[in-house]
Write an enzyme that holds these catalytic residues in place. Structure first.
Site, mmCIF file in Angstrom:
data_model
loop_
_atom_site.group_PDB
_atom_site.id
_atom_site.type_symbol
_atom_site.label_atom_id
_atom_site.label_comp_id
_atom_site.label_asym_id
_atom_site.label_seq_id
_atom_site.Cartn_x
_atom_site.Cartn_y
_atom_site.Cartn_z
ATOM 1 N N HIS A 1 9.763 5.271 38.103
ATOM 2 C CA HIS A 1 10.901 5.505 39.170
ATOM 3 C C HIS A 1 11.135 4.253 39.721
ATOM 4 O O HIS A 1 10.448 3.702 40.270
ATOM 5 C CB HIS A 1 10.308 6.564 39.846
ATOM 6 N N ARG A 2 12.367 3.604 39.156
ATOM 7 C CA ARG A 2 12.974 2.543 39.833
ATOM 8 C C ARG A 2 12.030 1.352 39.444
ATOM 9 O O ARG A 2 11.998 0.242 40.185
ATOM 10 C CB ARG A 2 12.938 2.633 41.454
ATOM 11 N N GLU B 1 13.478 4.580 34.830
ATOM 12 C CA GLU B 1 14.519 5.419 35.641
ATOM 13 C C GLU B 1 15.062 4.284 36.583
ATOM 14 O O GLU B 1 14.148 3.553 37.422
ATOM 15 C CB GLU B 1 13.990 6.593 36.659
ATOM 16 N N ASP C 1 18.823 2.870 39.079
ATOM 17 C CA ASP C 1 20.052 3.355 39.682
ATOM 18 C C ASP C 1 21.204 2.497 39.499
ATOM 19 O O ASP C 1 20.708 1.011 39.761
ATOM 20 C CB ASP C 1 19.881 3.531 41.103
ATOM 21 N N HIS D 1 19.269 1.079 44.709
ATOM 22 C CA HIS D 1 19.512 2.781 44.837
ATOM 23 C C HIS D 1 20.408 3.041 45.817
ATOM 24 O O HIS D 1 21.241 3.944 45.530
ATOM 25 C CB HIS D 1 17.798 2.960 45.233
ATOM 26 N N GLU E 1 20.738 6.338 36.520
ATOM 27 C CA GLU E 1 21.240 7.453 37.373
ATOM 28 C C GLU E 1 22.660 6.821 38.228
ATOM 29 O O GLU E 1 22.385 5.597 38.672
ATOM 30 C CB GLU E 1 20.182 7.742 38.375
ATOM 31 N N LYS F 1 24.661 6.595 41.049
ATOM 32 C CA LYS F 1 24.866 6.878 42.474
ATOM 33 C C LYS F 1 26.400 7.167 42.705
ATOM 34 O O LYS F 1 27.163 6.252 42.821
ATOM 35 C CB LYS F 1 24.188 5.736 43.110
ATOM 36 N N ASP G 1 6.484 7.123 40.792
ATOM 37 C CA ASP G 1 6.431 6.004 41.354
ATOM 38 C C ASP G 1 5.021 5.076 40.647
ATOM 39 O O ASP G 1 4.884 3.763 40.935
ATOM 40 C CB ASP G 1 6.357 5.906 42.716
#
Length: 250
Positions: free
Chosen positions: A10-11, A37, A39, A52, A111, A113, A234
């Site tokens: 995640h990120r 993943e 953003d 993000h 993703e 945003k 994470d």
């Protein structure tokens, strides 16, 4: 455990490097993740940047909205010092840089945003770069904004889509957005929403279930037993070890 889900960082590996930066992605790759993943926003001069928040205050030394800044302004910010002095000077990366770094080493959950009711966001640029680089089998595009996903479906029907939502999404809307015109390939619910009934519903669509953000091994084990396709976390190293015993090997 009836299923061995993929592990997505995640990120990036955001517990050991500043989120959504090249160092975080490099460390995630070193952990052997199945995917990353991250953003994407679009700048005022139509450049795709990986960050993000809608504003830059949380993860950089700057102020203001990403959409109001040009590429040079965003790239001039320090996106590493907030995490540790060791990462001072790390930049907000361009989407192209992330794609070059990763190559074909893992899958990507991109993703977009967006809160724009007309999807005046990164959609067109993202669709173009996926098409140009022929990344259809590697990249899934997700968003909390259903209008963004409708636009993506119209721009290029070959791009796989994931519908993001949390507990605030009413059940009837979740079911509406599972059908046309989006027909997402994946549901991306918060992990607390996933139970046996949810999985039964998703399988009737049919639709993969990719869930976020799972940082406890016990919860990851519960979700794996239910048959989720992907766990976004994470702590990819911790979750991989908890599920598989070591690394991210299966």
């Amino acid at each position: 455990m009836t299923n061995r889900p993929a592990i997505f960082a995640h990120r990036g590996a955001r517990r050991v490097a500043p989120e959504n930066t090249l160092p975080a992605f490099e460390r995630a790759l070193a952990m052997g993740v199945d995917g990353i993943e991250f953003d994407v926003h679009v700048t005022s001069d139509d450049r795709l940047v990986v960050i993000h928040d809608f504003t830059v205050e949380k993860t950089t030394n700057g102020e203001g909205a990403v959409a109001a800044m040009c590429e040079a302004e965003v790239r001039g910010l320090d996106a590493g010092s907030h995490f540790s002095p060791h990462f001072a000077g790390v930049q907000v990366p361009l989407l192209e840089e992330v794609l070059e770094l990763v190559g074909n080493r893992c899958r990507l959950n991109l993703e977009i945003k967006s809160m724009d009711p007309y999807a005046n966001d990164a959609s067109a640029g993202v669709a173009a770069i996926i098409r140009q680089r022929k990344l259809y089998d590697q990249v899934l595009v997700s968003s909390f904004n259903p209008i963004t996903l409708i636009k993506m479906r119209c721009l290029d029907p070959k791009i796989a889509l994931g519908m993001l939502y949390g507990s605030e999404m009413p059940d009837f809307l979740r079911q509406v957005w599972a059908g046309p015109p989006i027909h997402p390939e994946a549901q991306h619910p918060h992990h607390a929403l996933v139970d046996a009934d949810f999985m039964t519903w998703a399988h009737t669509l049919p639709c993969a279930v990719n869930t976020w953000t799972v940082n406890e091994v016990e919860e990851a084990q519960r979700l794996a037993a239910l048959g989720v396709a992907t766990i976004i976390t994470d702590a990819p190293d911790v979750i991989s070890k908890g599920l598989y015993g070591y690394g991210n090997q299966r």
